[in-house]
Design an enzyme around this catalytic site. Structure first.
Site, PDB file in Angstrom:
ATOM      1  N   HIS A  21      42.243 106.028  68.513  1.00  0.00           N
ATOM      2  CA  HIS A  21      41.171 105.631  67.609  1.00  0.00           C
ATOM      3  C   HIS A  21      39.831 106.229  68.012  1.00  0.00           C
ATOM      4  O   HIS A  21      39.033 106.613  67.157  1.00  0.00           O
ATOM      5  CB  HIS A  21      41.078 104.104  67.574  1.00  0.00           C
ATOM      6  CG  HIS A  21      40.193 103.576  66.492  1.00  0.00           C
ATOM      7  ND1 HIS A  21      40.490 103.715  65.160  1.00  0.00           N
ATOM      8  CD2 HIS A  21      39.013 102.914  66.548  1.00  0.00           C
ATOM      9  CE1 HIS A  21      39.548 103.151  64.438  1.00  0.00           C
ATOM     10  NE2 HIS A  21      38.637 102.663  65.250  1.00  0.00           N
TER      11      HIS A  21
ATOM     12  N   HIS B  56      40.274 100.237  58.163  1.00  0.00           N
ATOM     13  CA  HIS B  56      40.446  98.995  58.914  1.00  0.00           C
ATOM     14  C   HIS B  56      41.817  98.434  58.548  1.00  0.00           C
ATOM     15  O   HIS B  56      41.966  97.273  58.164  1.00  0.00           O
ATOM     16  CB  HIS B  56      39.319  98.006  58.613  1.00  0.00           C
ATOM     17  CG  HIS B  56      38.655  97.490  59.854  1.00  0.00           C
ATOM     18  ND1 HIS B  56      38.275  96.190  60.039  1.00  0.00           N
ATOM     19  CD2 HIS B  56      38.317  98.113  61.005  1.00  0.00           C
ATOM     20  CE1 HIS B  56      37.722  96.030  61.229  1.00  0.00           C
ATOM     21  NE2 HIS B  56      37.735  97.190  61.827  1.00  0.00           N
TER      22      HIS B  56
END
Length: 754
Positions: free
Chosen positions: A52, A99
């Site tokens: 990430h 998300h």
């Protein structure tokens, strides 16, 4: 304070693996440090070298995209978000991020904090947010889980955006089984800033104080980057609920105002949102950009829980926080601004010139790390995973949908498609969002949202009138096309996004992207990723729409399957005169209806195949960029010259659905249409690219014909706009009211089913 490094827990290979690191990565850390890391240090490496934060499996591919030039003011990746020059001393700041994993676990807070995070990326650049969009993908809507996720996500997006005071103006919602366990929740934000009032995410000035502005730090979000966003879902997913952050939109609104005033007052020497990896990420990335370091005292960090360890404080992803470097001597001015907005401002350290991140907690020296060793483009690993064409590709490309038969009539198929949740009205979704706050919104019901730029409207110094300027924004991607052909599917996503802003009268200028894929260590998944990047890059180069930045989201998988490769495109278009924009609906009785583009009958990856035959197969629709460019040129010119009266991109559901949508949006006007040649399901419901359906006054057809002939763009006059009725020869005859009832009620009816 001790100068000897202290570790709360002895670190071993097992500890590193628990933090999401591989054995090879742990060995590399030992080489970099020349010693065993402390527990805090291994935690920092775990989050900073996570997929990430480090983009370790994607950065080499991302560098092949067109990332500079044209109107770009900063190259992709240099700052928190992209920056596009729109003239008059102003720039548009925009970005999209995912998300996904948090929203699958806690849909309301996952989606809400996704909105909050992308808004912070915009205003840390000094830009005031003026719009939000979202791109959502779920499993089939007949599933109780999908209804739960859809309801929670939409409520979360609406809650945060509405409370913060930003209009949610556009997006898309798809339903497909592959997203059942792992929905995709992509949030986009757009802001405006004076070019000379932008802020940088690079720290500067050794000796300058380092401060936290905004909320206190808690245990929410710990390991959100390294575990939650960097792994697949399994039977332990529910145990990860505490890693989902909790948002406070009202606190973020105050943080916005304080941040913009701090930037305007010229007291800031660097600022970055504390998103993924929290203090670990903001301290290391801000330091590394200028080859500097920071000394941080965690005892000074405002905490919600006093017994938090250094490890927890450094990894916390509590929301509504910024790390700021204030110019030395301007601390009191900064404090006065934050006090005005009732936003806490706390000094936690200082900038140093040695390139090291030094961290103290409760009298102990818990970390000393080279900032550059932690970050993307520095010491963070970069991989070239193996790639192999998926086995399914040969089978899907050999599939010929023309051999399929059905007992359904064309009319049956038409109504089935119109009620499909992917095609049907999303009013149930968008009416939960405030689309009008701040009064910039011009139209949200066309192919792209249109917003006015108030800062560039009005009179000059000498009283001369300037046309009111605006922007158009949209999100686009059809994951089925990219599944069947990642290269052409990604090209189609870029082309359709550009086509959509063109259909409202805007010139496409740049994109942001959110790349949603499965496990990058699966060679077939990585092949999809590489091919999609190649297609996206080729399309952007052809259209002159560079990539300003975005987000890569890997590991979107359940135990049994990955999501379809979904490279979501956020497109920005420029409008020089808001008096010359276009919408999709029929306007005038008697207007001619014309198809611009092609009449290919392509069924591969179509909604028709999925709904009627239960298959996602065949070849993805052909995308010819020269054909696309010529079409967009004609449509944009025709809009700006006032030649046409409506324009609508032909996409899911094909020509028949496009005509229905134009009729429904008109509020009472329909059509009488006869398609050329032998009527087939491919002609009615095929989803060929590079097509726009327009309506035009009869007396302007000759002018349009010349434009098309001069640019080698095909066109077909297929019918006329009529009142009340909707008629496609040999397909369907009904009323516009009947269309609207089916189209508008499909999703509410499913959501209300027990």
């Amino acid at each position: 304070m001790s100068s000897k490094l202290y570790s709360e827990i002895e670190v071993t290979l097992e500890t590193a693996i628990e933090c999401g690191l591989s054995e090879a990565e742990y060995k590399r850390i030992l080489e970099i440090l020349g010693r065993t890391p402390t527990y805090t240090e291994i935690g920092v490496y775990g989050v900073m070298w996570s997929e990430h934060c480090s983009y370790k499996n994607s950065i080499k591919q991302l560098k092949t995209l067109p990332r500079s030039g044209h109107r770009l003011l900063v190259e992709a990746g240099e700052e928190n978000a992209g920056l596009i020059d729109i003239g008059g001393g102003y720039a548009i700041c925009f970005k999209i991020e995912s998300h996904n994993h948090p929203s699958a676990i806690e849909p309301f807070q996952g989606a809400a904090t996704g909105v909050g995070g992308i808004l912070r990326d915009i205003f840390t650049m000094g830009a005031r947010p003026i719009a939000a969009l979202n791109s959502l993908r779920f499993g089939e809507l007949d599933s109780p889980r999908t209804k739960y996720l859809l309801r929670g996500v939409v409520e979360g997006i609406g809650h945060y955006g509405n409370s913060f005071g930003v209009p949610t103006v556009g997006g898309e919602v798809y339903f497909q089984h592959c997203y059942h366990d792992n929905p995709l929740i992509n949030a986009m934000a757009v802001g405006i800033v004076k070019v000379d009032k932008t802020a940088s995410a690079a720290a500067s000035g050794p000796g300058n104080p380092v401060m936290i502005v905004g909320s206190s730090t808690g245990r929410d979000g710990i390991h959100g980057a390294s575990l939650l966003a960097s792994r697949e879902f399994d039977e332990k997913t529910d145990d990860m609920r505490p890693t989902v952050q909790v948002g406070d939109p009202f606190g973020e609104k105050l943080l916005l105002e304080a941040t913009l005033e701090l930037i305007d007052a010229d007291v800031i020497a660097g600022i970055q949102d504390m998103g993924a990896a929290g203090i670990s990420c903001s301290t290391s990335e801000m330091s590394a950009r200028n080859g500097l370091g920071m000394e941080i005292d965690l005892d000074k960090v405002p905490l919600r829980e006093n017994d938090m360890s250094a490890y927890e404080i450094m990894l916390s992803e509590s929301q509504e926080r910024m790390l700021v470097v204030i110019q030395k001597g301007k601390e009191e001015q900064a404090k006065a601004i934050c006090d005005k907005w009732d936003v806490p401002l706390t000094t936690i350290g200082r900038v140093t010139g040695d390139g090291l991140i030094k961290v103290h907690r409760q009298g102990n020296y818990v970390a000393e790390l080279n900032a550059d060793s932690l970050v993307l483009g520095g010491g963070a690993p970069q991989y070239d995973p193996p790639a192999a064409e998926p086995a399914y590709i040969k089978k899907t490309r050999a599939f010929d949908p023309n051999y399929l038969t059905t007992t359904l009539t064309n009319q049956d198929i038409f109504w089935k498609l119109l009620a499909s949740p992917t095609i049907a009205s999303k009013r149930w979704v968008y009416e939960q969002y405030d689309s009008q706050v701040r009064t910039n919104t011009v139209n949200i019901k066309g192919d792209a949202a249109v917003l006015r730029i108030k800062e560039l409207c009005g009179q000059g110094l000498l009283g001369e009138e300037f046309p009111a300027k605006g922007i158009a924004v949209c999100t686009d991607c059809n994951g089925r096309y990219t599944y069947l052909n990642p290269y052409s599917g990604a090209m189609s996503a870029v082309a359709e996004a550009a086509r959509n802003v063109v259909c409202v009268g805007a010139e496409p200028v740049a994109i942001t992207n959110c790349l949603n894929f499965g496990n990058p260590y699966d060679p077939e998944i990585y092949w999809q990723f590489k091919e999609a990047i190649r297609g996206m890059g080729d399309a952007c180069r052809a259209l002159g729409t560079p990539v300003t930045g975005g987000n890569v989201s890997f590991h979107n998988e359940s135990q049994s399957h990955a999501v379809y490769p979904t490279p979501t495109i956020g497109m920005l278009g420029m409008i020089d005169d808001l008096d010359k924009i276009m919408s999709s609906e029929f306007k005038n009785e008697g207007d001619a209806i014309i198809i611009l583009g092609n009449m290919r009958e392509e069924l591969g990856g179509s909604e028709y195949l999925k709904l009627v035959h239960g298959v996602v197969s065949g070849e993805a629709p052909v995308i010819d960029m020269q054909e696309e460019i010529a079409l967009q040129k004609i449509v944009l010119a025709a809009i700006r010259k006032g030649i046409i009266n409506s324009a609508h991109d032909c996409s899911e559901g094909g020509i028949a659905t496009c005509l229905a949508e134009k009729s429904i949006a008109s509020g009472g006007l329909g059509c009488n249409v006869s398609l050329p040649g032998f009527l087939t399901v491919g002609k009615l419901f095929g989803e060929s690219q590079s097509r726009v359906i327009i309506s035009i006054s009869i007396d302007k057809i000759r002018l349009l014909k010349k434009m098309c002939d001069d640019n080698s763009v095909n066109y077909w006059v297929i019918g006329t706009v009529v009142p009340k009725y909707f008629f496609i020869k040999d397909c369907v005859k009904t009323t516009v009211r009947g269309l609207k009832e089916t189209y508008e009620n499909a999703i509410p009816d499913l959501m209300n089913e027990i």
